[in-house]
Design a protein around this motif. Structure first.
Motif, PDB file in Angstrom:
ATOM      1  N   ARG A  20       0.937  -1.388   0.057  1.00  0.00           N
ATOM      2  CA  ARG A  20       0.065  -0.022  -0.097  1.00  0.00           C
ATOM      3  C   ARG A  20       0.919   1.379   0.006  1.00  0.00           C
ATOM      4  N   GLN A  21       2.005   1.413   0.717  1.00  0.00           N
ATOM      5  CA  GLN A  21       2.884   2.338   0.675  1.00  0.00           C
ATOM      6  C   GLN A  21       3.427   2.726  -0.731  1.00  0.00           C
ATOM      7  N   VAL A  22       3.836   1.793  -1.339  1.00  0.00           N
ATOM      8  CA  VAL A  22       4.242   1.915  -2.660  1.00  0.00           C
ATOM      9  C   VAL A  22       3.254   2.303  -3.684  1.00  0.00           C
ATOM     10  N   ALA A  23       1.964   1.520  -3.542  1.00  0.00           N
ATOM     11  CA  ALA A  23       0.740   2.052  -4.254  1.00  0.00           C
ATOM     12  C   ALA A  23       0.448   3.508  -4.130  1.00  0.00           C
ATOM     13  N   ASP A  24       0.344   3.825  -2.853  1.00  0.00           N
ATOM     14  CA  ASP A  24       0.051   5.237  -2.800  1.00  0.00           C
ATOM     15  C   ASP A  24       0.963   6.343  -3.685  1.00  0.00           C
ATOM     16  N   ALA A 222      -4.570   6.754 -13.144  1.00  0.00           N
ATOM     17  CA  ALA A 222      -3.358   6.136 -12.370  1.00  0.00           C
ATOM     18  C   ALA A 222      -4.002   4.796 -11.704  1.00  0.00           C
ATOM     19  N   VAL A 223      -4.577   3.767 -12.642  1.00  0.00           N
ATOM     20  CA  VAL A 223      -5.238   2.866 -12.302  1.00  0.00           C
ATOM     21  C   VAL A 223      -3.894   1.422 -11.953  1.00  0.00           C
ATOM     22  N   HIS A 224      -4.312   0.876 -10.693  1.00  0.00           N
ATOM     23  CA  HIS A 224      -3.285  -0.175 -10.468  1.00  0.00           C
ATOM     24  C   HIS A 224      -3.952  -1.116  -9.597  1.00  0.00           C
ATOM     25  N   LEU A 225      -3.610  -2.458  -9.544  1.00  0.00           N
ATOM     26  CA  LEU A 225      -4.162  -3.470  -8.692  1.00  0.00           C
ATOM     27  C   LEU A 225      -3.257  -3.842  -7.617  1.00  0.00           C
ATOM     28  N   LEU A 226      -3.887  -4.473  -6.673  1.00  0.00           N
ATOM     29  CA  LEU A 226      -3.193  -4.970  -5.531  1.00  0.00           C
ATOM     30  C   LEU A 226      -3.895  -6.587  -5.660  1.00  0.00           C
ATOM     31  N   LEU A 227      -3.265  -7.365  -5.917  1.00  0.00           N
ATOM     32  CA  LEU A 227      -3.681  -8.884  -5.794  1.00  0.00           C
ATOM     33  C   LEU A 227      -3.216  -9.535  -4.592  1.00  0.00           C
ATOM     34  N   GLY A 228      -3.565 -10.412  -3.744  1.00  0.00           N
ATOM     35  CA  GLY A 228      -3.524 -10.955  -2.568  1.00  0.00           C
ATOM     36  C   GLY A 228      -3.866 -12.684  -2.509  1.00  0.00           C
ATOM     37  N   ALA A 261       5.254  -7.765  -4.031  1.00  0.00           N
ATOM     38  CA  ALA A 261       5.173  -6.712  -2.928  1.00  0.00           C
ATOM     39  C   ALA A 261       4.797  -7.215  -1.667  1.00  0.00           C
ATOM     40  N   GLY A 262       4.934  -8.396  -1.274  1.00  0.00           N
ATOM     41  CA  GLY A 262       4.413  -8.800  -0.030  1.00  0.00           C
ATOM     42  C   GLY A 262       4.935  -8.297   1.192  1.00  0.00           C
ATOM     43  N   ASN A 263       4.580  -8.278   2.091  1.00  0.00           N
ATOM     44  CA  ASN A 263       5.200  -7.867   3.443  1.00  0.00           C
ATOM     45  C   ASN A 263       6.590  -8.628   3.828  1.00  0.00           C
ATOM     46  N   GLY A 265       9.286  -8.934   2.152  1.00  0.00           N
ATOM     47  CA  GLY A 265       9.586  -9.852   1.075  1.00  0.00           C
ATOM     48  C   GLY A 265       8.802 -10.989   0.651  1.00  0.00           C
ATOM     49  N   GLY A 266       7.640 -11.130   1.001  1.00  0.00           N
ATOM     50  CA  GLY A 266       6.754 -12.362   0.880  1.00  0.00           C
ATOM     51  C   GLY A 266       6.218 -12.345  -0.519  1.00  0.00           C
ATOM     52  N   ASP A 267       5.727 -13.397  -0.880  1.00  0.00           N
ATOM     53  CA  ASP A 267       5.522 -13.458  -2.185  1.00  0.00           C
ATOM     54  C   ASP A 267       3.986 -14.037  -2.423  1.00  0.00           C
ATOM     55  N   ASP A 268       3.089 -13.457  -1.527  1.00  0.00           N
ATOM     56  CA  ASP A 268       1.757 -13.726  -1.438  1.00  0.00           C
ATOM     57  C   ASP A 268       0.887 -12.321  -2.195  1.00  0.00           C
ATOM     58  N   VAL A 269       1.746 -11.554  -2.380  1.00  0.00           N
ATOM     59  CA  VAL A 269       1.051 -10.134  -2.866  1.00  0.00           C
ATOM     60  C   VAL A 269       1.688  -9.738  -4.106  1.00  0.00           C
ATOM     61  N   LEU A 270       0.838  -9.079  -5.060  1.00  0.00           N
ATOM     62  CA  LEU A 270       1.485  -8.680  -6.351  1.00  0.00           C
ATOM     63  C   LEU A 270       0.819  -7.493  -6.542  1.00  0.00           C
ATOM     64  N   LEU A 271       1.739  -6.571  -7.025  1.00  0.00           N
ATOM     65  CA  LEU A 271       1.129  -5.009  -7.314  1.00  0.00           C
ATOM     66  C   LEU A 271       1.409  -4.814  -8.760  1.00  0.00           C
ATOM     67  N   CYS A 272       0.316  -4.565  -9.499  1.00  0.00           N
ATOM     68  CA  CYS A 272       0.374  -4.134 -11.053  1.00  0.00           C
ATOM     69  C   CYS A 272       0.360  -2.975 -11.026  1.00  0.00           C
ATOM     70  N   SER A 273       1.572  -2.325 -11.512  1.00  0.00           N
ATOM     71  CA  SER A 273       1.465  -0.802 -11.363  1.00  0.00           C
ATOM     72  C   SER A 273       1.720  -0.259 -12.991  1.00  0.00           C
ATOM     73  N   PRO A 274       1.158   1.026 -13.097  1.00  0.00           N
ATOM     74  CA  PRO A 274       1.456   1.606 -14.591  1.00  0.00           C
ATOM     75  C   PRO A 274       2.967   2.230 -14.705  1.00  0.00           C
ATOM     76  N   ILE A 275       3.588   2.012 -13.635  1.00  0.00           N
ATOM     77  CA  ILE A 275       5.017   2.449 -13.604  1.00  0.00           C
ATOM     78  C   ILE A 275       5.955   1.269 -13.503  1.00  0.00           C
ATOM     79  N   ILE A 276       7.104   1.305 -14.000  1.00  0.00           N
ATOM     80  CA  ILE A 276       7.935   0.236 -13.988  1.00  0.00           C
ATOM     81  C   ILE A 276       8.624   0.216 -12.719  1.00  0.00           C
ATOM     82  N   LEU A 277       8.569  -0.920 -12.099  1.00  0.00           N
ATOM     83  CA  LEU A 277       9.351  -1.107 -10.698  1.00  0.00           C
ATOM     84  C   LEU A 277      10.151  -2.406 -10.564  1.00  0.00           C
ATOM     85  N   GLU A 278      10.554  -2.548  -9.644  1.00  0.00           N
ATOM     86  CA  GLU A 278      11.304  -3.837  -9.291  1.00  0.00           C
ATOM     87  C   GLU A 278      10.583  -4.523  -8.127  1.00  0.00           C
TER      88      GLU A 278
END
Length: 463
Positions: A20-24, A222-228, A261-263, A265-278
């Motif tokens: 959420r911090q990055v998504a904001d 600024a459409v983006h998705l958080l998937l858990g 983008a999990g807490n 370093g977890g792999d249970d959350v994915l952030l789909c961003s309109p901006i290229i991130l790592e």
């Protein structure tokens, strides 16, 4: 299946806390740029990231109405997918001055003691949340339409106890649809490809907005998705396991960039961003607040903002509440916070001298003379089984892995190898210059090259 079709006030799943911090930051990237005034040229052409326009308007504009995300996951039995779609609406704010005889008149600006109010498009946060069993996505999937109604609000503007004007805020109706489907891929790993589409659902039976300014109030911005995932894991799409690489290459992402983008370093959350991130992006802990230009340059932005004239600060405060917060932040930063912005060390490792050599006489590890077994001017690396060294001619073919936005413009370009370089960790990098670059000689003199890894090159067939 459950869904919550609400605004920004609904609490998010705790697993989204870090994302959420990055998504904001993604949500408001470029929202208002230094010098934070509506009159600045860079703040006149806005809403550049993740904009989904009405379909009818997109046909002739070159903009888009659909964002598509494809990703890979390994769900466990009974797993649920939790989705949060977030976006901004462009809320059009106009300024009206109070007339002496009563009533209101449109105004280009309203001068107050502490600010200058001008017309401006504000961002209103929206989100749609959905929880669905992964098993429900295989046969036809799930489609969730959503609507945000048009609205108009007025706010009186007072000074010294008298009403001197008012702000009129207008929101256009926004329609959208979220579509989710899943396909189980063949193989022993239980791998699933998830497809998530977000589309502007502005209906064709309504008039097509005339021009971008008219279309923006009906856009998703600024459409983006958080998937858990409640049980199982997402796979990295930028650096997938070797066994999943062919499936990752086949995934199609349009106007969205999925990253883990999990807490913690977890792999249970994915952030789909309109901006290229790592994968696993983080907000720097030194950052004192949102500056909306790019978080890597907080220090210079804070210093430049603090040097604005009082008139410029009045104009910025009247442009937007978020711009006003930036001005107040820059004016109030104590020296110890400014010092933190000057640089940070994320990690240290011990550097020792070569064996049997006194530390004070040893050649530093970063000096090329420390290892006579390597020479960038004569070393070679194999590309398609052929030795490539300085002077070889190659074709650039950067792939999705490790590729940044600049590399994408170089796909298929011809280049000359200038050096083959080995780093201290054993990695091999090939320095090249472009054959059609008029500044090649200057780059050679300055030692400024493009760098690629061997698997991002192909031999140039001589004609």
């Amino acid at each position: 299946m459950t869904h919550t079709d609400t605004g920004a006030g609904t609490a998010l799943d705790a697993r989204f806390a870090t994302a959420r911090q990055v998504a904001d930051a993604v949500l408001y990237e470029g929202y208002v740029l230094y010098p934070y005034r509506a009159s600045a040229a860079k703040n006149r052409m806005r809403w550049q990231f993740g904009v989904l326009m009405p379909e009818g308007w997109c046909e002739d504009s070159g903009e888009h109405c659909v964002q598509r995300t494809e990703c890979l996951l390994e769900p466990r039995p009974g797993a649920e997918l939790r989705i949060c779609l977030r976006f901004l609406r462009a809320q059009r704010r106009t300024v009206q001055a109070a007339l002496p005889e009563g009533g209101w008149a449109q105004a280009d600006r309203l001068e107050l003691a502490d600010r200058v109010l001008v017309p401006w498009d504000e961002g209103v946060e929206e989100q749609v949340q959905l929880t669905v069993p992964v098993d429900a996505l295989f046969d036809g999937g799930v489609e969730l339409p959503f609507t945000r109604a048009a609205a108009e609000l007025t706010e009186p503007v007072t000074e010294d106890g008298a009403v001197v004007g008012r702000l009129v805020r207008q929101l256009g109706r926004v329609d959208g649809v979220l579509r989710l489907t899943a396909v189980e891929l063949p193989g022993p790993y239980g791998l699933v490809r998830l497809v998530a589409e977000t589309a502007n659902g502005y209906r064709q039976d309504r008039p097509v907005p005339d021009g971008r300014e008219a279309a923006l109030p009906h856009a998703l911005v600024a459409v983006h998705l958080l998937l858990g995932l409640t049980a199982g894991r997402f796979l990295s799409m930028t650096d997938p396991p070797e066994w999943a690489r062919p499936a990752a290459v086949e995934c199609r992402n349009e106007r969205g960039w999925p990253v883990l983008a999990g807490n913690d370093g977890g792999d249970d959350v994915l952030l789909c961003s309109p901006i290229i991130l790592e994968d696993h992006p983080r907000i720097a802990p030194e950052s004192p607040g949102a500056l909306y230009d790019s978080l890597e340059i907080d220090e210079i932005l804070a210093l430049r903002t603090a040097t604005l004239t009082e008139q410029e600060k009045r104009e910025a405060r009247g442009t937007d509440d978020r711009a006003a917060a930036v001005i107040d932040l820059a004016d109030s930063l104590p020296p110890e916070i400014m010092e933190r912005l000057h640089g940070a060390v994320r990690g240290l490792r011990e550097v020792t001298a070569p064996p049997d050599s006194p530390l004070e006489t040893a050649t530093p590890w970063w000096n090329p003379e420390a290892d006579s077994s390597v020479d960038p001017a004569t070393d070679h690396v194999l590309v398609d089984g052929v030795a490539v060294a300085a002077g070889s001619r190659v074709v650039l073919k950067p792939g999705l892995r490790r590729t940044d936005a600049q590399d994408l413009f170089l796909i298929g370009r011809r280049a000359t190898v200038e050096a083959v370089i080995q780093d201290v960790d054993g990695g091999v990098h090939v320095a090249v210059t472009l054959e059609d670059d008029p500044g090649t000689e200057l780059r050679r003199l300055q030692g400024r090259f493009w760098y690629f890894q061997p698997d991002e090159l192909a031999l140039l067939e001589e004609s």
